[in-house]
Design a protein around this motif. Sequence first.
Motif: not given
Length: 217
Positions: A159-162, A164-169, A140
């Motif tokens: 969970e910060d805005t920067w 990537p979604e895949t990391w959050k998942e 990513t």
Amino acid sequence: MSFLIRVLLPDSPGTLGAVATALGTVGADILSVDVVERGVGVAVDDLVVELPSGRLPDALITAAESVEGVAVDAVRPYAGVLDTHRELELVEDIAAQPKDGLEILAEGVPRIIRAGWAVVVEHTDAGARRLASSSAAPETPITDLPWLPLERATVLDGEDTWVPETWKELGTELAATPLGKPGKALLVARPGGPNFRAAEVARLAHFAGIVAVVLDG
């Protein structure tokens, strides 16, 4: 299959032995124990255990928490190197090949602090850029790192805005430390946890400081 189980337990004689005995009742074989942190009457330990095929990791939680005062912080599959005290060996490798130092650092650091992956990033006028990555690091693109420049080692909000979604998942826990200068940093990650403890962040900062000297910033 091997698992890393992080336990919070009373720092008193016999408690770790009781946990080992309890884990043995579900067929778990303890491969290594690493002291992560010591507090007033409380200890945080990482245990790498091997479970027979067919056994679910939930059995580890049930067994460990059957010991009074013990709580399981996290359990995750583990396929890393069991030796957690390889700092000097890694520094020697970096010193011997300074041109490849950042790549060697990124590849070696996850084995030292039991992380999933690591990257070295740098803040530039055009944004952040990746200087080196471990083999397990996601591809990513990393372009927005608002926490750079970084003055001191810290735990980052996964969970910060920067992020990537895949990391959050994957529930990725993150920590970072400056590497010689605030504009350059070592970012380490644990997909699925456990979270980085204060003692681990301090260890990461100390090691990065040594490497920065070896690489002359």
